[in-house]
Motif scaffolding. Structure first.
Motif, PDB file in Angstrom:
ATOM      1  N   VAL A  91       0.840  -1.202   0.000  1.00 19.64           N
ATOM      2  CA  VAL A  91       0.000   0.000   0.000  1.00 19.64           C
ATOM      3  C   VAL A  91       0.873   1.250   0.000  1.00 19.64           C
ATOM      4  N   PHE A  92       1.953   1.208   0.768  1.00 18.16           N
ATOM      5  CA  PHE A  92       2.808   2.398   0.871  1.00 18.16           C
ATOM      6  C   PHE A  92       3.492   2.740  -0.440  1.00 18.16           C
ATOM      7  N   ARG A  93       3.537   1.797  -1.366  1.00 18.16           N
ATOM      8  CA  ARG A  93       4.140   2.102  -2.664  1.00 18.16           C
ATOM      9  C   ARG A  93       3.356   3.194  -3.373  1.00 18.16           C
ATOM     10  N   THR A  94       2.044   3.313  -3.061  1.00 19.04           N
ATOM     11  CA  THR A  94       1.245   4.383  -3.652  1.00 19.04           C
ATOM     12  C   THR A  94       1.637   5.743  -3.083  1.00 19.04           C
ATOM     13  N   PHE A  95       2.068   5.741  -1.822  1.00 17.12           N
ATOM     14  CA  PHE A  95       2.343   7.010  -1.154  1.00 17.12           C
ATOM     15  C   PHE A  95       3.809   7.416  -1.246  1.00 17.12           C
ATOM     16  N   SER A  96       4.687   6.442  -1.414  1.00 16.18           N
ATOM     17  CA  SER A  96       6.109   6.729  -1.293  1.00 16.18           C
ATOM     18  C   SER A  96       6.902   5.996  -2.360  1.00 16.18           C
ATOM     19  N   THR A  97       7.776   6.725  -3.037  1.00 15.49           N
ATOM     20  CA  THR A  97       8.633   6.081  -4.037  1.00 15.49           C
ATOM     21  C   THR A  97       9.781   5.335  -3.364  1.00 15.49           C
ATOM     22  N   ALA A  98       9.973   5.566  -2.050  1.00 17.40           N
ATOM     23  CA  ALA A  98      11.075   4.916  -1.352  1.00 17.40           C
ATOM     24  C   ALA A  98      10.829   3.429  -1.148  1.00 17.40           C
ATOM     25  N   VAL A  99       9.541   3.019  -1.245  1.00 20.20           N
ATOM     26  CA  VAL A  99       9.237   1.597  -1.100  1.00 20.20           C
ATOM     27  C   VAL A  99       9.303   0.952  -2.477  1.00 20.20           C
ATOM     28  N   THR A 100      10.361   0.172  -2.699  1.00 23.98           N
ATOM     29  CA  THR A 100      10.598  -0.406  -4.021  1.00 23.98           C
ATOM     30  C   THR A 100       9.864  -1.732  -4.182  1.00 23.98           C
ATOM     31  N   SER A 101       9.898  -2.281  -5.380  1.00 23.38           N
ATOM     32  CA  SER A 101       9.157  -3.516  -5.634  1.00 23.38           C
ATOM     33  C   SER A 101       9.848  -4.727  -5.010  1.00 23.38           C
ATOM     34  N   TYR A 160       6.342 -11.641  -5.135  1.00 21.16           N
ATOM     35  CA  TYR A 160       5.243 -11.177  -5.992  1.00 21.16           C
ATOM     36  C   TYR A 160       5.772 -10.599  -7.292  1.00 21.16           C
ATOM     37  N   THR A 161       6.792  -9.760  -7.202  1.00 21.46           N
ATOM     38  CA  THR A 161       7.375  -9.130  -8.392  1.00 21.46           C
ATOM     39  C   THR A 161       7.996 -10.182  -9.314  1.00 21.46           C
ATOM     40  N   THR A 162       8.722 -11.136  -8.691  1.00 19.45           N
ATOM     41  CA  THR A 162       9.386 -12.169  -9.484  1.00 19.45           C
ATOM     42  C   THR A 162       8.368 -13.064 -10.185  1.00 19.45           C
ATOM     43  N   ALA A 163       7.264 -13.365  -9.490  1.00 15.60           N
ATOM     44  CA  ALA A 163       6.233 -14.219 -10.088  1.00 15.60           C
ATOM     45  C   ALA A 163       5.554 -13.501 -11.246  1.00 15.60           C
ATOM     46  N   ALA A 164       5.517 -12.158 -11.180  1.00 10.07           N
ATOM     47  CA  ALA A 164       4.846 -11.397 -12.229  1.00 10.07           C
ATOM     48  C   ALA A 164       5.715 -11.257 -13.472  1.00 10.07           C
ATOM     49  N   VAL A 165       7.019 -11.587 -13.353  1.00 10.74           N
ATOM     50  CA  VAL A 165       7.957 -11.369 -14.474  1.00 10.74           C
ATOM     51  C   VAL A 165       7.559 -12.041 -15.792  1.00 10.74           C
ATOM     52  N   PRO A 166       7.226 -13.339 -15.874  1.00 10.04           N
ATOM     53  CA  PRO A 166       7.095 -14.307 -14.794  1.00 10.04           C
ATOM     54  C   PRO A 166       8.310 -15.223 -14.722  1.00 10.04           C
ATOM     55  N   GLN A 171       8.504 -18.179 -12.388  1.00 14.70           N
ATOM     56  CA  GLN A 171       7.911 -18.989 -11.316  1.00 14.70           C
ATOM     57  C   GLN A 171       8.935 -19.806 -10.539  1.00 14.70           C
ATOM     58  N   PRO A 172       9.899 -20.480 -11.206  1.00 14.68           N
ATOM     59  CA  PRO A 172      10.838 -21.285 -10.426  1.00 14.68           C
ATOM     60  C   PRO A 172      11.614 -20.459  -9.399  1.00 14.68           C
ATOM     61  N   LEU A 173      12.087 -19.278  -9.801  1.00 15.63           N
ATOM     62  CA  LEU A 173      12.846 -18.458  -8.858  1.00 15.63           C
ATOM     63  C   LEU A 173      11.941 -17.961  -7.738  1.00 15.63           C
ATOM     64  N   ALA A 174      10.719 -17.532  -8.101  1.00 19.16           N
ATOM     65  CA  ALA A 174       9.780 -17.077  -7.070  1.00 19.16           C
ATOM     66  C   ALA A 174       9.494 -18.192  -6.077  1.00 19.16           C
ATOM     67  N   ALA A 175       9.342 -19.438  -6.600  1.00 20.48           N
ATOM     68  CA  ALA A 175       9.091 -20.578  -5.715  1.00 20.48           C
ATOM     69  C   ALA A 175      10.282 -20.809  -4.794  1.00 20.48           C
ATOM     70  N   ALA A 176      11.488 -20.682  -5.336  1.00 26.22           N
ATOM     71  CA  ALA A 176      12.690 -20.877  -4.510  1.00 26.22           C
ATOM     72  C   ALA A 176      12.764 -19.816  -3.412  1.00 26.22           C
ATOM     73  N   PHE A 177      12.435 -18.564  -3.751  1.00 26.96           N
ATOM     74  CA  PHE A 177      12.360 -17.510  -2.728  1.00 26.96           C
ATOM     75  C   PHE A 177      11.395 -17.916  -1.618  1.00 26.96           C
ATOM     76  N   SER A 178      10.191 -18.364  -2.034  1.00 24.96           N
ATOM     77  CA  SER A 178       9.161 -18.743  -1.061  1.00 24.96           C
ATOM     78  C   SER A 178       9.638 -19.855  -0.145  1.00 24.96           C
ATOM     79  N   VAL A 179      10.292 -20.855  -0.738  1.00 26.54           N
ATOM     80  CA  VAL A 179      10.748 -21.995   0.055  1.00 26.54           C
ATOM     81  C   VAL A 179      11.795 -21.538   1.073  1.00 26.54           C
ATOM     82  N   VAL A 180      12.757 -20.746   0.613  1.00 21.95           N
ATOM     83  CA  VAL A 180      13.792 -20.258   1.528  1.00 21.95           C
ATOM     84  C   VAL A 180      13.172 -19.422   2.637  1.00 21.95           C
ATOM     85  N   LEU A 181      12.208 -18.574   2.252  1.00 24.59           N
ATOM     86  CA  LEU A 181      11.551 -17.704   3.229  1.00 24.59           C
ATOM     87  C   LEU A 181      10.774 -18.509   4.262  1.00 24.59           C
TER      88      LEU A 181
END
Lengths: 288, 294
Positions: B236-246, B255-261, B263-273
């Motif tokens: 939400v703050f991305r609407t108010f502030s440019t300091a919050v990056t994707s 979310y950003t990586t999955a939108a690229v798309p 998917q494998p890298l986004a899934a790996a991020f999720s698993v590590v997280l």
């Protein structure tokens, strides 16, 4: 705080009372001012929003604002509110029923694999919901189920925490003798659950319902990923969408604020009414 | 019927009816996604030639090597850890202080204060972030006198502005957990301390806090899980502030990586997280439990 707080405060000195009330007063302002401001903002005319005292009424325009926000975009806001009620209200109801039955069975019946099931479910409590959102999207995409009501509803009716709570509560509050008596009377197990055990488990079930309701109502990632069709949005996602275009469509600013007020007032009321259950339930949850 | 272990389990049908539906849905919407994410994270996209068709093949730990080398990912993890190290103790400290005050005989009107502190919990994170976004804004805020001087949405402060939103929403909830376990302490426990001439502060410190430690630990674990998952508020703050990056928080990056798309890298991020969350809350649980029961 007096100089030697450890030994003097016992007699409830006026100093420690004043300090305590002062601290509580400051925090009350901190917690309530934003909500008060939102309420005031929603009563204002568009032009008064930034020009008049933000914490007090100017021309009260609440009804017009409500009419405006409810009819904006072909009445999409009522639709979003209805969706949220379906996702969270109905979803939490189904989730509570499923978790209650499962927790009850884990507490009251001995069978092989019981502890394995319980431990796997308990592990599920620690899996963050956001980690599931993306794989859920991919799975739903495989069967062509994304961007549907069910893609948000179905994952929401699973509550591992509810199973945990229901099991603990059923173990301590549903006596085995009662179940034996019901069996002697010839009542079936399922009927006994719905006619006898559920009543004894009500405090825990209300807590599960509230927790799940809040979890679904607050869940942002899953609908954000799943849904494209505006008419399927829950109210949080809808207001978020409005807010992202506020800079291009300044007239939406007032509607974002009024819509926010509309979406939180029913929740605050329900929360305060059910507060008793929160406390008993939270107490149960932290008793390990 | 003839085999002995079969007879031991009674009411099989009822057990199946009670557990079946939950088990089926749990498998479909918890276990399957976890398995799918792990499987997806071992895939990699290969192209035959520069313009050849992309094809997903088994890549072993390729994605995890990318995760380890990804500066944006570790930057976002560092950011939420910094956030958590400050925000979680502050939030739980305030929650504990308020719970102790409400529980002390010194305070009048505890019921009202309890309701007032709990009210923000009814505000969903997205709505709370929108509200505070307006409150922070240099032009739209009702407190422009302050927000024109202090840049709450600039890159220096915005992380703490978000921390304030999270604190605002969750203090009351955590306070209620601690408060309800304070109420569960039987009155006799205090009597001995009172007879010894201990004051309220002394009782709070040496009697109440040790007894509500399990509740504090529970709130701590949930707070850690929540911090690592930060998504709605920064989004939400991305609407108010440019300091919050994707790639501001790990989940935003997913979310950003999955939108690229990708998917494998986004899934790996999720698993590590998810693993990091699990390890962190588990370690915290073990550490504090050892200290609490020594």
């Amino acid at each position: 705080m007096s100089a030697t707080p450890s030994s003097t405060a016992y007699r409830q000195s006026p100093v420690s009372r004043t300090v305590a009330m002062l601290v509580l007063g400051v925090f009350t302002l901190y917690f309530l001012t934003p909500i008060w401001w939102l309420f005031i903002a929603a009563t204002k005319e568009r032009g008064d929003l930034t020009t008049t005292n933000p914490l007090w009424f100017s021309d009260v325009n609440l009804l017009e604002n409500l009419q405006g926000v409810f009819s904006y975009g072909d009445g999409i806001l009522p639709r979003w509110l209805l969706n949220s009620v379906l996702y969270a209200g109905v979803g939490a109801l189904v989730a509570t029923l499923l978790a209650g039955m499962c927790g009850y069975a884990l507490a009251k019946y001995a069978f092989p694999g019981r502890e394995v099931i319980f431990n796997v479910v308990l592990g599920g409590v620690l899996v963050p919901a956001t980690a599931l959102a993306l794989p859920l999207f991919l799975i739903f995409a495989q069967v062509g189920g994304t961007n549907t009501f069910w893609s948000v509803f179905l994952p929401s009716i699973v509550s591992p925490f509810g199973v945990y709570l229901a099991r603990i509560y059923a173990a301590s509050s549903v006596p085995d003798e009662l179940l034996e008596a019901a069996r002697l009377d010839g009542a079936g197990e399922v009927r006994t659950f719905f006619s006898v055990s559920v009543r004894l488990m009500v405090p825990a079930l209300v807590t599960v319902y509230l927790f799940q309701f809040v979890a679904i109502w607050n869940n942002f990632f899953l609908p954000l990923i799943m849904l494209r069709d505006e008419s399927l949005f829950p109210v949080t996602l809808g207001l978020y969408n409005w807010n992202t275009v506020v800079n291009q469509v300044p007239e939406l600013r007032l509607y974002v604020l009024t819509g926010s007020l509309v979406s939180i007032v029913p929740l605050i009321v329900v929360f305060l009414l059910l507060q008793r259950f929160w406390r008993t339930g939270l107490g149960t949850g932290s008793l390990k | 019927m003839s085999r002995p272990f079969r007879r031991r389990v009674q009411h099989k049908g009822a057990i199946a009816i009670f557990i079946g539906p939950f088990a089926a849905l749990f498998t479909l919407f918890y276990l399957l996604p976890v398995a799918y994410a792990v499987w997806q994270s071992t895939r990699t996209v290969e192209r035959s030639g520069t313009f050849g068709p992309a094809e997903e093949v088994f890549g072993g730990l390729t994605q995890y090597r990318e995760v380890i080398a990804d500066e944006a990912f570790w930057g976002s993890v560092g950011r939420v850890l910094l956030f958590g190290v400050v925000q979680v103790p502050v939030m739980l400290g305030v929650a504990l202080l308020l719970a102790l005050l409400l529980d002390s005989p010194v305070v009048k009107g505890a019921r009202f204060f309890r309701l007032a502190f709990f009210a923000p919990y009814a505000v969903p994170g997205v709505i709370a972030a929108i509200m505070w976004g307006f409150l922070y804004s240099p032009n739209l805020s009702p407190f422009t006198g302050v927000t024109r001087e202090v840049d709450f949405l600039g890159s220096g402060l915005v992380l703490w502005s978000i921390a304030n939103v999270v604190t605002w929403v969750y203090v009351g909830y955590n306070m209620l957990i601690i408060y309800s376990s304070l109420l569960a302490i039987p009155g006799e426990v205090y009597e001995a301390a009172l007879l010894d001439g201990a004051g309220q502060w002394r009782i709070a410190w040496s009697v109440k806090i040790p007894l509500v430690l399990p509740a504090i630990i529970l709130t701590g674990v949930f707070s850690i899980i929540g911090t690592l998952q930060l998504l709605a508020e920064p989004q939400v703050f991305r609407t108010f502030s440019t300091a919050v990056t994707s790639d501001y928080t790990p989940n935003l990056l997913v979310y950003t990586t999955a939108a690229v798309p990708n998917q494998p890298l986004a899934a790996a991020f999720s698993v590590v997280l998810a693993l990091a969350t699990f390890v962190l809350s588990f370690t915290f649980l073990k550490l504090t439990q050892r200290r609490a029961f020594q």
